[in-house]
Design an enzyme around this catalytic site. Sequence first.
Site, PDB file in Angstrom:
ATOM      1  CG  ASN A 190      13.084 -17.571  43.872  1.00 16.61           C
ATOM      2  OD1 ASN A 190      13.268 -18.014  44.997  1.00 16.61           O
ATOM      3  ND2 ASN A 190      13.777 -16.554  43.383  1.00 16.61           N
ATOM      4  CG  ASP A 239       9.274  -8.889  37.824  1.00 16.14           C
ATOM      5  OD1 ASP A 239       9.888  -9.975  37.831  1.00 16.14           O
ATOM      6  OD2 ASP A 239       9.694  -7.905  37.185  1.00 16.14           O
ATOM      7  N   GLY A 250      19.486 -14.622  46.220  1.00 15.55           N
ATOM      8  CA  GLY A 250      19.788 -13.476  45.350  1.00 15.55           C
ATOM      9  C   GLY A 250      20.881 -12.581  45.918  1.00 15.55           C
ATOM     10  CE1 TYR A 251      22.630  -9.042  42.122  1.00 12.75           C
ATOM     11  CE2 TYR A 251      20.251  -9.409  42.052  1.00 12.75           C
ATOM     12  CZ  TYR A 251      21.459  -9.276  41.405  1.00 12.75           C
ATOM     13  OH  TYR A 251      21.506  -9.374  40.032  1.00 12.75           O
ATOM     14  CG  ASP A 252      18.403 -11.650  50.613  1.00 12.98           C
ATOM     15  OD1 ASP A 252      17.982 -10.497  50.445  1.00 12.98           O
ATOM     16  OD2 ASP A 252      17.655 -12.638  50.671  1.00 12.98           O
ATOM     17  CG  HIS A 304      11.670  -6.247  48.145  1.00 12.97           C
ATOM     18  ND1 HIS A 304      12.452  -6.909  49.055  1.00 12.97           N
ATOM     19  CD2 HIS A 304      11.829  -6.930  46.978  1.00 12.97           C
ATOM     20  CE1 HIS A 304      13.076  -7.920  48.469  1.00 12.97           C
ATOM     21  NE2 HIS A 304      12.703  -7.960  47.209  1.00 12.97           N
ATOM     22  NE  ARG A 305       9.577 -11.863  46.767  1.00 11.48           N
ATOM     23  CZ  ARG A 305      10.862 -11.608  46.918  1.00 11.48           C
ATOM     24  NH1 ARG A 305      11.463 -11.763  48.082  1.00 11.48           N
ATOM     25  NH2 ARG A 305      11.591 -11.190  45.904  1.00 11.48           N
TER      26      ARG A 305
END
Length: 196
Positions: free
Chosen positions: A9, A69, A151-153, A178-179
Amino acid sequence: MKILFATKNKGKYKEVKNIFSDTDIELISLNDFDNAIDVVEDGSTFEENALKKAVEIYSQFKLPVISDDSGLIVEQLKGAPGIHSSRYSGDDATDKKNNIKLLDELKSFPEPHCAKFVCTAVYIDSKNNIITNDEINGQIISQPRGTNGFGYDPLFLPEGFNKTSGEISPDIKNKISHRAKAFNKLKQIMVDNNII
Ligand code: IMP
């Protein structure tokens, strides 16, 4: 020191490379190899999947590995899409299809749609095995906004912000996400243990 990030990714790779940019490590990813195995993410938790990616990629390349993950947890959807975030709309999922499915699933629920992103980060080498977790709270809005991130950003409004993760600058996302939080914790433990 070379560390292999067990991901293809490009969005994630960019974010994590940035987090380690103040260290001496050279962060490479699975896109630097054409023979990387496809790790089947069949664990029942983020932690199981992150560990599985790290262990299998370490066994193949025998290089120190980091992995993660992550996913989106939506309260009104009883935690979905959760560990299925990347394939939420099916085997041929794309970010766009996942976002459409998410809005469709949420349309019968009243706002706000409280949600959080969670991330497990892992480092392994021949001697060490480190796991960290973190998350960011927010809500899902009804129209996508912004083209940054992945993604869902475009649908995620972080708590305390009036811009989505798709609208805020990559620099800011990489301080609050989060990451970012999980990998900053991982980096600190690696520093404290003289790994980097
Ligand atoms: P995985 O960690 O590779 O299994 O993928 C997690 C999936 O969760 C991604 O494909 C995205 O759909 C979603 N996701 C994880 N982190 C983020 C993020 O920072 N922004 C937007 N979507 C994310």
